[in-house]
Scaffold this active site. Structure first.
Site, PDB file in Angstrom:
ATOM      1  N   GLU A 189       0.682  -1.084  -0.009  1.00  0.00           N
ATOM      2  CA  GLU A 189       0.041  -0.071  -0.077  1.00  0.00           C
ATOM      3  C   GLU A 189       0.924   1.277  -0.014  1.00  0.00           C
ATOM      4  OE1 GLU A 189      -3.125  -0.154   2.989  1.00  0.00           O
ATOM      5  OE2 GLU A 189      -3.189  -2.288   2.942  1.00  0.00           O
ATOM      6  N   PHE A 190       1.253   1.755  -1.196  1.00  0.00           N
ATOM      7  CA  PHE A 190       0.812   1.408  -2.576  1.00  0.00           C
ATOM      8  C   PHE A 190       2.233   1.450  -3.444  1.00  0.00           C
ATOM      9  CE2 PHE A 190      -3.176   2.275  -0.850  1.00  0.00           C
ATOM     10  CZ  PHE A 190      -3.838   1.088  -1.001  1.00  0.00           C
TER      11      PHE A 190
END
Length: 395
Positions: free
Chosen positions: A139-140
């Site tokens: 993420e991410f």
């Protein structure tokens, strides 16, 4: 903003669910992530409701690039696997790596040597404890270099787990990844797109995080995981549309749903719809409440519960407090939608957030009675149904 009563919104949910072929097989993936916590041990998970359970999370070391397993984590991993090996029905167990905390994935995945070290470590740990698969939760990615490297990682990971299965004679490890709600992402106006070709070729499926659309960072109320959004392209539908439109096979997509709500304190208790100005995130923990806490809040404060057709979401308010969340009805609509799109299935974040009797999770195992379906459909507004159905067809 259009508000519906309980029966009307249920009608929409049933219509969406009815859109799939009546003879279609059951959803292949019914998954849930579990976080190591003393208040909700893995043994509390009702395995009759799920096909896959994810252990969240392990993380790689920033210098060795191998997964870190402390003495306490070793005990937790052992107990986790032991729990599910002794349960009937059995579930597929998957080791998830990463999470929302900062993880040096960009560095690790930047060259083939460090990727190989990481990959070999994930396979070694998964096999050592008896997991059935591995999952990446990054993420991410931040730019196109990251996504190109991610595509290479998936390809090399697939080659490695295939070779491992051939050598050990064991079933091949499942390979999945948790991804952003949409196939594209923009950081500082630098857009990038997930490696679609590599995902189709190398990953068993991706878990699309179709939630956190609205939260403590906003200055107004909103649906945290609305199926629709009439003002912006940030919704479950918009996200899935982007993935399918980019060429990802529907059977490679698993739709995510939150078992928690987002909370705000209203600026004016008399202005309490979606889009109402807020003072701050409150109550709950940092503007969030588990679903079972939402249920308790609604009961204790005699909160007003509103079903909003524009977003296909539910919210409640009492005085200056406002909560946006999903409940069994809105989740039923989402699952029906996912089935109509022939997606691989759905997953929940996270175990322990549902009620003690698994009010939301249990709802998804029920079969819809067709006579009830017909009755409910007749009670809904035709114009609303036509509008929502048209959006589905345009996918």
């Amino acid at each position: 903003m259009a508000n519906l009563n309980l029966m009307q919104l249920l009608s929409l949910a049933l219509v969406l669910t009815a859109s799939m072929n009546a003879t279609a097989s059951a959803t292949a993936v019914k998954a849930i992530y579990w976080i190591d916590q003393p208040l909700f041990p893995a043994s509390s998970i009702n395995t009759s409701l799920f096909t896959h359970v994810y252990y969240a999370f392990l993380a790689p070391n920033a210098t060795s690039f191998k997964l870190c397993v402390s003495n306490s984590t070793n005990i937790t991993l052992t107990n986790f696997i032991t729990t599910f090996r002794s349960r009937i029905p059995t579930v597929t167990t998957i080791l998830s790596i990463g999470g929302s905390n900062a993880t040096p994935f960009s560095l690790i995945f930047s060259n083939i040597t460090t990727r190989a070290t990481f990959i070999n470590s994930t396979i070694s740990v998964a096999r050592a404890y008896g997991f059935d698969g591995v999952d990446l939760d990054w993420e991410f990615p931040q730019n196109s270099d990251d996504t190109n490297n991610l595509g290479s990682l998936f390809q090399e990971w697939r080659i490695a787990i295939t070779a491992d299965a051939a050598i050990t004679g064991k079933p091949r490890l499942v390979l999945t990844a948790a991804v952003y709600f949409a196939v594209y992402f923009s950081v500082s106006d630098t857009p990038w797109t997930y490696p679609v070709t590599s995902i189709n070729q190398n990953v068993d499926w991706v878990n699309v995080m179709s939630y956190n659309f609205h939260g403590s960072w906003n200055n107004d109320t909103g649906a945290p995981s609305g199926l629709f959004n009439p003002t912006r392209n940030i919704s479950v539908v918009d996200g899935l549309k982007s993935w399918i439109g980019a060429g990802v096979k529907p059977e490679k997509l698993v739709m995510g749903m939150p078992l928690y709500g987002m909370t705000w304190q209203l600026q004016d208790p008399n202005v309490n719809g979606i889009g109402a100005p807020v003072v701050r995130p409150d109550p709950g923990s940092n503007g969030a409440m588990a679903y079972f806490q939402v249920v308790d809040f609604n009961k204790q404060r005699n909160a007003k519960v509103v079903y909003d057709v524009d977003t296909m979401s539910v919210y409640s308010y009492s005085g200056s407090y406002w909560i946006g969340y999903d409940d069994p009805i809105t989740v039923t609509a989402k699952v029906g939608y996912a089935q109509a799109l022939s997606l691989r299935g759905y997953f929940f974040w996270a175990a322990g957030y549902d009620t003690n009797n698994w009010k939301i999770s249990t709802q998804e195992t029920k079969q819809i009675d067709h006579s009830e379906q017909e009755y409910a459909c007749k009670s809904a507004s035709n114009s609303v149904l036509d509008w929502k159905w048209q959006i589905k067809v345009e996918l």
